[in-house]
Design a protein around this motif. Structure first.
Motif, PDB file in Angstrom:
ATOM      1  N   VAL A 196      73.647   3.964  30.667  1.00 34.40           N
ATOM      2  CA  VAL A 196      72.399   3.527  29.931  1.00 34.40           C
ATOM      3  C   VAL A 196      71.496   4.942  29.953  1.00 34.40           C
ATOM      4  N   LEU A 197      71.348   5.152  31.783  1.00 32.00           N
ATOM      5  CA  LEU A 197      70.445   6.371  31.667  1.00 32.00           C
ATOM      6  C   LEU A 197      70.756   7.687  31.849  1.00 32.00           C
ATOM      7  N   VAL A 198      71.955   8.098  31.554  1.00 25.00           N
ATOM      8  CA  VAL A 198      72.805   8.696  30.695  1.00 25.00           C
ATOM      9  C   VAL A 198      72.199   9.531  29.385  1.00 25.00           C
ATOM     10  N   ALA A 199      72.675   8.151  28.777  1.00 23.88           N
ATOM     11  CA  ALA A 199      72.236   7.832  27.267  1.00 23.88           C
ATOM     12  C   ALA A 199      70.469   8.701  27.459  1.00 23.88           C
ATOM     13  N   LEU A 200      69.571   7.826  27.588  1.00 19.73           N
ATOM     14  CA  LEU A 200      68.688   8.359  28.417  1.00 19.73           C
ATOM     15  C   LEU A 200      67.754   9.478  28.598  1.00 19.73           C
ATOM     16  N   THR A 201      68.318   9.574  29.595  1.00 19.22           N
ATOM     17  CA  THR A 201      68.090  10.956  30.336  1.00 19.22           C
ATOM     18  C   THR A 201      68.915  12.489  29.532  1.00 19.22           C
ATOM     19  N   THR A 202      70.095  12.368  28.987  1.00 20.38           N
ATOM     20  CA  THR A 202      70.665  13.756  28.162  1.00 20.38           C
ATOM     21  C   THR A 202      69.584  14.721  27.966  1.00 20.38           C
ATOM     22  N   PRO A 203      69.280  15.479  27.897  1.00 20.30           N
ATOM     23  CA  PRO A 203      68.248  16.245  28.256  1.00 20.30           C
ATOM     24  C   PRO A 203      68.813  17.381  26.898  1.00 20.30           C
ATOM     25  N   ALA A 204      67.991  18.662  25.901  1.00 17.96           N
ATOM     26  CA  ALA A 204      68.739  18.363  24.361  1.00 17.96           C
ATOM     27  C   ALA A 204      68.545  19.774  24.278  1.00 17.96           C
ATOM     28  N   GLU A 205      68.568  20.910  25.651  1.00 21.44           N
ATOM     29  CA  GLU A 205      69.082  22.410  25.703  1.00 21.44           C
ATOM     30  C   GLU A 205      71.073  22.189  26.761  1.00 21.44           C
ATOM     31  N   VAL A 206      71.931  23.042  25.907  1.00 18.82           N
ATOM     32  CA  VAL A 206      73.037  23.548  27.044  1.00 18.82           C
ATOM     33  C   VAL A 206      72.390  23.625  28.383  1.00 18.82           C
ATOM     34  N   VAL A 207      71.823  24.626  28.616  1.00 18.63           N
ATOM     35  CA  VAL A 207      71.423  25.426  30.159  1.00 18.63           C
ATOM     36  C   VAL A 207      70.446  23.867  30.200  1.00 18.63           C
ATOM     37  N   GLN A 208      69.574  23.035  29.987  1.00 21.71           N
ATOM     38  CA  GLN A 208      69.284  21.802  31.181  1.00 21.71           C
ATOM     39  C   GLN A 208      70.781  20.999  31.410  1.00 21.71           C
TER      40      GLN A 208
ATOM     41  N   GLU B 261      72.476  19.633  33.918  1.00 18.31           N
ATOM     42  CA  GLU B 261      72.957  19.598  35.278  1.00 18.31           C
ATOM     43  C   GLU B 261      72.508  18.283  36.165  1.00 18.31           C
ATOM     44  N   PRO B 262      72.977  18.136  37.024  1.00 21.11           N
ATOM     45  CA  PRO B 262      73.007  16.594  37.224  1.00 21.11           C
ATOM     46  C   PRO B 262      71.741  16.587  37.775  1.00 21.11           C
ATOM     47  N   LEU B 263      70.660  17.376  38.281  1.00 22.49           N
ATOM     48  CA  LEU B 263      69.401  16.588  38.320  1.00 22.49           C
ATOM     49  C   LEU B 263      68.565  15.898  37.724  1.00 22.49           C
ATOM     50  N   ALA B 264      68.689  16.795  36.327  1.00 26.80           N
ATOM     51  CA  ALA B 264      68.361  16.679  34.950  1.00 26.80           C
ATOM     52  C   ALA B 264      68.310  14.855  33.957  1.00 26.80           C
ATOM     53  N   PHE B 265      70.198  14.666  34.787  1.00 24.45           N
ATOM     54  CA  PHE B 265      69.722  12.621  34.598  1.00 24.45           C
ATOM     55  C   PHE B 265      68.994  11.956  35.873  1.00 24.45           C
ATOM     56  N   LEU B 266      68.678  12.719  37.133  1.00 23.40           N
ATOM     57  CA  LEU B 266      67.168  12.268  38.141  1.00 23.40           C
ATOM     58  C   LEU B 266      66.282  11.808  37.440  1.00 23.40           C
ATOM     59  N   ARG B 267      66.260  11.296  36.347  1.00 20.83           N
ATOM     60  CA  ARG B 267      64.774  11.310  35.517  1.00 20.83           C
ATOM     61  C   ARG B 267      64.236   9.597  34.998  1.00 20.83           C
ATOM     62  N   LEU B 268      62.878   9.619  34.959  1.00 19.03           N
ATOM     63  CA  LEU B 268      63.064   8.002  34.814  1.00 19.03           C
ATOM     64  C   LEU B 268      61.967   7.747  32.907  1.00 19.03           C
ATOM     65  N   PRO B 269      63.022   7.562  32.106  1.00 16.40           N
ATOM     66  CA  PRO B 269      62.959   7.219  30.510  1.00 16.40           C
ATOM     67  C   PRO B 269      61.670   6.387  30.445  1.00 16.40           C
ATOM     68  N   VAL B 270      60.825   6.469  29.606  1.00 16.05           N
ATOM     69  CA  VAL B 270      60.016   5.578  28.947  1.00 16.05           C
ATOM     70  C   VAL B 270      61.006   5.170  28.534  1.00 16.05           C
TER      71      VAL B 270
ATOM     72  N   ARG C  23      61.446  11.426  28.027  1.00 20.59           N
ATOM     73  CA  ARG C  23      60.744  11.058  27.157  1.00 20.59           C
ATOM     74  C   ARG C  23      62.229  11.744  25.978  1.00 20.59           C
ATOM     75  N   SER C  24      63.268  11.927  25.842  1.00 23.50           N
ATOM     76  CA  SER C  24      64.254  12.435  25.378  1.00 23.50           C
ATOM     77  C   SER C  24      64.049  11.821  24.054  1.00 23.50           C
ATOM     78  N   VAL C  25      64.954  10.590  24.462  1.00 21.34           N
ATOM     79  CA  VAL C  25      65.903   9.569  23.329  1.00 21.34           C
ATOM     80  C   VAL C  25      64.570   9.621  22.372  1.00 21.34           C
ATOM     81  N   ALA C  26      63.174   9.177  23.014  1.00 23.76           N
ATOM     82  CA  ALA C  26      61.911   9.357  22.268  1.00 23.76           C
ATOM     83  C   ALA C  26      61.982  10.376  20.887  1.00 23.76           C
ATOM     84  N   SER C  27      61.736  11.434  21.243  1.00 24.76           N
ATOM     85  CA  SER C  27      61.118  12.969  20.967  1.00 24.76           C
ATOM     86  C   SER C  27      63.055  13.166  20.107  1.00 24.76           C
ATOM     87  N   LEU C  28      64.194  13.107  20.545  1.00 21.61           N
ATOM     88  CA  LEU C  28      64.999  13.276  19.285  1.00 21.61           C
ATOM     89  C   LEU C  28      65.373  11.999  18.063  1.00 21.61           C
TER      90      LEU C  28
END
Length: 555
Positions: free
Chosen positions: A38-50, A52-61, A201-206
């Motif tokens: 669930v965390l991966v689905a909520l925090t996957t960034p929008a750009e390929v260059v982003q 990286e592992p730390l990009a998934f350790l975020r707090l999703p609203v 807020r990656s999923v909301a933005s998408l």
């Protein structure tokens, strides 16, 4: 009185709680996996260059909001809502993965309304690059993924919802603390993996971007119909078309993936620049002059047919819906204009393996696909045959036919198409035969997956295929070009981001090559520069502007 002692009984065996411990450990692991999924689905960034592992350790609203909703609900209602939210999150994860793929290859976001048909083209590409088995395997895997991701995500969210219900008070406290942390991080623009914000807020933005794009895409067909209704040359009599080119042979050569980066990026500029400089010398020695500028392509990374349609029709064709609308209309294309003005028209499309009914719309008298070109050598990955062989067959079948009339042809050079390996070598024009002469070269080359394991090798291969395509074309002109030849050579689009470094630029070089000074004088008003290599400050036109300027210049 005799006292009888009770019979001895064996002590009860110690209970073996190993299975229970295993089940408990398994349950904890499943819950942890569900949380990670669930965390991966909520925090996957929008750009390929982003990515990286730390990009998934975020707090999703979105996770906080969903947890709050599930915490309020109870019983069956909570289970049903959890399944619905999970399935929706799974669909959004699939959308994010597809969007990342489009950004990585086509340098633009995925449009769920207009781009669905391109997934079929992706399967065709895999068929031609990896074989039929590879294409089928990819299609089956994609189908399984489409079903499995929403189902597994729904089950994962339901499992986490049950945990929330079992520990309601603790969950409420943790949720309140995390919400406060999200607000603070959002206000401070905190970043754990710059430039990705920790307060996600990656999923909301998408979801919001997709919701906004859908009505725009649905309205695109009406907008395109309005644009295409105006055709400045649609009713021009045939005897007033292209009169300044009477008696000339006009050849349009598209060089696959030949963009501004190939000419200006330091990784490629020295090699490609040397090829263009040598080409200028060879053409000048044979009596040819050239003028060059830039066109802005509607696409990048792939979708060459959209660029060809834009160039020939004078309309901006940047999606498949517009392409279908265009090719079912009676729009005057450049090819059709030559056909109306009594030129024989032909195209050479070595990458086309299936019927191409669009030829009638474009105004093509003779269509040469991979089967008609008679190549019997081994395939060069996606490109079935080297460019030199395709040009040799064009020479034999059309340009070199004795006693023919004026000819207008399109030739698509595919050796510089992804995956850019194997790289063909130039050969004597009389040694090509049926193409089997190339077999040893193909067998000796590293397969695409080996080359693509090293990005530096991919870029080097790209540069060498561009140089090969240009060498083939210049050599053909030098060897066979006559006094009546007018060659227009252009790139169709920029290459994929692995080559361009993610550059948003869509410019491609374009050149006019001829011996006829009168033709060069005609294009003087375009302010294009001498030679095959346009300077950085050379004029830039949108690709859809070319048709009208060309027809107006040579009317």
């Amino acid at each position: 009185m005799t006292v009888t002692s009770p019979p001895e009984t064996a002590p009860p065996p110690a209970s073996d709680d190993r299975p229970r411990r295993i089940r408990r450990i398994g349950s904890v692991l499943l819950t942890a996996l569900a949380a990670v999924f669930v965390l991966v689905a909520l925090t996957t960034p929008a750009e390929v260059v982003q990515l990286e592992p730390l990009a998934f350790l975020r707090l999703p609203v979105e996770g906080l909001a969903g947890a709050a909703l599930l915490l309020v609900l109870r019983g069956r209602t909570r289970r049903v809502v959890a399944l619905v939210l999970g399935a929706l999150l799974g669909v959004l994860l699939l959308l994010r993965i597809t969007d990342l793929g489009f950004r990585a290859v086509l340098v633009r976001p995925f449009d769920p309304v207009l781009d669905g048909v391109l997934l079929g083209n992706a399967v065709d590409f895999l068929d031609e690059s990896c074989g039929r088995a590879g294409g089928i395997a990819a299609l089956v895997a994609a189908g399984l993924l489409v079903v499995a991701v929403p189902v597994l995500m729904a089950l994962a969210v339901r499992r986490l919802a049950r945990l929330l219900g079992e520990r309601r008070r603790v969950s409420a406290g943790v949720l309140a603390s995390l919400t406060a942390a999200w607000v603070v991080c959002a206000v401070l623009a905190a970043q754990l993996a710059p430039p990705v914000p920790f307060a996600s807020r990656s999923v909301a933005s998408l979801a919001w971007a997709t919701a906004k794009q859908v009505p725009v895409s649905l309205a695109d067909e009406r907008e395109f119909a309005r644009q295409s209704a105006a055709d400045a040359f649609g009713d021009t009599p045939s005897d007033q078309l292209l009169t300044a080119l009477k008696g000339k042979d006009v050849v349009v050569a598209y060089v696959e993936s030949y963009g501004r980066s190939a000419v200006e990026d330091p990784q490629y500029a020295a090699g490609v620049g040397a090829t263009l400089a040598q080409g200028d010398q060879d053409l000048a020695a044979a009596g040819f002059g050239s003028r060059s500028g830039w066109l802005t392509s509607p696409i990048a990374g792939g979708g060459s047919w959209l660029a060809h349609a834009t160039f020939l029709s004078g309309l901006w064709i940047d999606n498949q819906q517009r392409y279908r609308s265009l090719t079912s209309s009676n729009r005057l294309t450049l090819t059709k204009a030559f056909q109306r003005a009594d030129w024989r028209t032909a195209d050479v499309m070595p990458g086309t393996t299936e019927p191409w009914p669009e030829g009638g719309f474009y105004g093509v008298d003779q269509h040469y696909d991979v089967h008609a070109l008679g190549y019997h050598g081994l395939n060069y990955s996606w490109s079935p045959m080297p460019d030199q062989f395709a040009l040799s067959r064009f020479q034999q079948l059309e340009y070199g036919v004795p006693g023919r009339g004026p000819l207008m042809s399109e030739v698509t050079l595919t050796s510089s198409h992804v995956p850019w390996t194997p790289v063909p070598t130039m050969r004597d024009w009389n040694s090509l035969g049926d193409g089997s002469v190339y077999d040893e070269e193909v067998r000796a080359a590293d397969p695409p997956d080996t080359v693509w394991s090293d990005p530096a090798r991919v870029r080097d291969s790209y540069r060498r295929t561009i140089q090969y395509s240009l060498d083939s074309l210049v050599s053909w002109v030098k060897t066979y070009g006559n006094d009546d030849l007018v060659l227009i050579v252009l790139g169709d689009h920029q290459a994929a981001p692995i080559i361009t470094g993610g550059s948003p630029n869509h410019d491609v070089p374009i050149s006019v090559v001829t011996k006829d000074k009168a033709v060069l004088d005609k294009v003087a008003g375009w302010q294009w520069q001498p030679g095959l290599r346009p300077a950085p400050d050379a004029p830039v036109w949108r690709m859809d502007a070319f048709r009208d300027r060309f027809l107006d210049t040579f009317r």
